[in-house]
Design an enzyme around this catalytic site. Structure first.
Site, PDB file in Angstrom:
ATOM      1  N   ASP A   6      24.426 -12.426 -13.158  1.00 47.49           N
ATOM      2  CA  ASP A   6      22.478 -12.438 -13.898  1.00 47.49           C
ATOM      3  C   ASP A   6      23.514 -11.401 -15.087  1.00 47.49           C
ATOM      4  OD1 ASP A   6      20.520 -12.372 -15.000  1.00 47.49           O
ATOM      5  OD2 ASP A   6      19.755 -10.849 -13.381  1.00 47.49           O
ATOM      6  N   SER A   7      22.513 -10.651 -15.415  1.00 48.62           N
ATOM      7  CA  SER A   7      23.633 -10.159 -16.862  1.00 48.62           C
ATOM      8  C   SER A   7      22.449  -8.303 -16.128  1.00 48.62           C
ATOM      9  CB  SER A   7      21.843  -9.809 -17.773  1.00 48.62           C
ATOM     10  OG  SER A   7      20.749 -10.022 -17.176  1.00 48.62           O
ATOM     11  N   CYS A  69      19.820 -16.375 -13.620  1.00 44.64           N
ATOM     12  CA  CYS A  69      19.060 -15.561 -14.534  1.00 44.64           C
ATOM     13  C   CYS A  69      18.505 -16.845 -15.757  1.00 44.64           C
ATOM     14  CB  CYS A  69      20.130 -14.296 -15.334  1.00 44.64           C
ATOM     15  SG  CYS A  69      20.002 -14.295 -17.037  1.00 44.64           S
ATOM     16  N   GLU A 148      15.407  -2.342 -14.809  1.00 49.73           N
ATOM     17  CA  GLU A 148      17.360  -1.546 -14.179  1.00 49.73           C
ATOM     18  C   GLU A 148      16.955  -0.102 -14.414  1.00 49.73           C
ATOM     19  OE1 GLU A 148      20.017  -3.373 -14.691  1.00 49.73           O
ATOM     20  OE2 GLU A 148      19.266  -5.433 -14.747  1.00 49.73           O
ATOM     21  N   CYS A 180      12.214 -14.693 -15.057  1.00 50.24           N
ATOM     22  CA  CYS A 180      13.230 -14.309 -15.698  1.00 50.24           C
ATOM     23  C   CYS A 180      13.228 -13.310 -13.831  1.00 50.24           C
ATOM     24  CB  CYS A 180      12.111 -12.623 -16.699  1.00 50.24           C
ATOM     25  SG  CYS A 180      13.818 -11.769 -16.118  1.00 50.24           S
ATOM     26  N   HIS A 182      14.616 -10.281 -12.745  1.00 50.06           N
ATOM     27  CA  HIS A 182      14.088  -9.248 -12.549  1.00 50.06           C
ATOM     28  C   HIS A 182      12.752  -9.231 -12.544  1.00 50.06           C
ATOM     29  CE1 HIS A 182      17.875  -8.201 -14.387  1.00 50.06           C
ATOM     30  NE2 HIS A 182      18.246  -6.974 -14.818  1.00 50.06           N
TER      31      HIS A 182
HETATM   32  N1  DGL Z   1      17.938 -11.511 -15.409  1.00 55.47           N
HETATM   33  C1  DGL Z   1      17.359 -12.054 -15.983  1.00 55.47           C
HETATM   34  C2  DGL Z   1      16.253 -13.426 -16.930  1.00 55.47           C
HETATM   35  O1  DGL Z   1      16.543 -14.111 -15.635  1.00 55.47           O
HETATM   36  C3  DGL Z   1      17.312 -10.983 -17.401  1.00 55.47           C
HETATM   37  C4  DGL Z   1      17.490 -11.124 -18.660  1.00 55.47           C
HETATM   38  C5  DGL Z   1      18.175 -10.458 -19.837  1.00 55.47           C
HETATM   39  O2  DGL Z   1      19.481  -9.683 -19.210  1.00 55.47           O
HETATM   40  O3  DGL Z   1      17.153  -9.690 -20.479  1.00 55.47           O
HETATM   41  O4  DGL Z   1      16.917 -13.619 -17.166  1.00 55.47           O
END
Ligand code: DGL
Length: 265
Positions: A6-7, A69, A148, A180, A182
């Protein structure tokens, strides 16, 4: 080994679900904290970063890749499959399927990053399954940085969620996809703001179930060294930049600590 990326921290919600469903499979997790967020970047850049992430995980011994992600899932799976020839799992297909299954009126909301919503990936996948479904996407760009930062129960976070969900409430959706990875950590807050009659679909959970089903079937084939339970390497987390906050929030999500290491891609 299962390679998951993931990011940043969001994909740990997929790891958490995988560890619950398939506890005997070690996981290599890469959080690209140096380049987060992906959601505000172009498709070209997201694909470039995703290929780098997958390459790193393959070098570490991953034999299947899970794109934990939504943003990367909306544009990178084909490129990763083509480059590495490995099984690649993503989060959007499973999320779309789960939403169609639970929605009574087929009025489905999706919240995600700007890149995910602009890609219309959820809309396309849902309408392939259920052509009459109405899909309403709303980008929520501030939620990734709030997660985050670990601002999970601050009043400011609640206020921002309320503002983002307001248009979806007016559209009378009956199902809302957390598009997402997150967002599942904000699930209770989101449920409170959208109302108890709307069913929340967690794309992280749906994706982990898909991987679990695959592992169960693959595990039945003898001689598949990939899933040889005698080889029990440790699960590990790699991040591309240190953030003290990442460690704190990771602990909140996973409960059990996994060894963490900083790497350059
Ligand atoms: N967890 C990522 C997603 O599902 C976040 C993406 C991001 O870094 O903006 O899209």
């Amino acid at each position: 080994m299962i390679g998951v990326f993931d990011s940043g921290i969001g994909g740990l919600t997929v790891v958490k679900a995988l560890k619950r469903l398939s506890p005997s499979y070690p996981i290599l997790y890469l959080g690209d904290t140096a380049r987060t967020p992906y959601g505000s970047k172009s498709k070209r850049t997201i694909i470039k970063y995703s290929l780098k992430n997958a390459e790193f995980l393959v070098r570490q011994g991953a034999r299947i890749i899970v794109i934990a992600c939504n943003t990367a899932s909306s544009c990178a799976p084909e490129a990763i499959r083509e480059r590495f020839g490995l099984p690649v799992f993503e989060v959007i297909g499973p999320g779309a399927q789960a939403a169609v299954k639970v929605s009574r009126k087929q009025r489905i909301g999706v919240i995600g990053t700007r890149a995910t919503i602009v890609s219309k990936a959820y809309e396309q996948r849902i309408q392939q399954i259920q052509p009459n479904a109405k899909v309403y996407g709303t980008p929520c760009p501030l939620l990734v940085p709030l997660v985050e930062e670990g601002w999970l129960s601050k009043p400011e976070t609640a206020m921002i969620i309320k503002k983002y969900l307001h248009p979806l409430k007016n559209l009378q959706i009956d199902t809302l996809i957390l598009g997402c990875t997150h967002y599942p950590v904000l699930k209770q807050l989101i449920q409170r703001k959208i109302g108890s009659r709307v069913v929340l679909v967690d794309s992280a959970e749906a994706a982990a179930e898909k991987v679990h089903a695959y592992l169960r079937n693959s595990g039945n084939h003898s001689g598949n060294h990939l899933f040889d339970r005698k080889i029990q390497p440790e699960s590990r987390i790699f991040i591309t930049d240190t953030t003290e906050q990442f460690c704190k929030t990771a602990r909140l999500i996973l409960k059990d600590p996994i060894p963490m290491q900083i790497v350059d891609l």
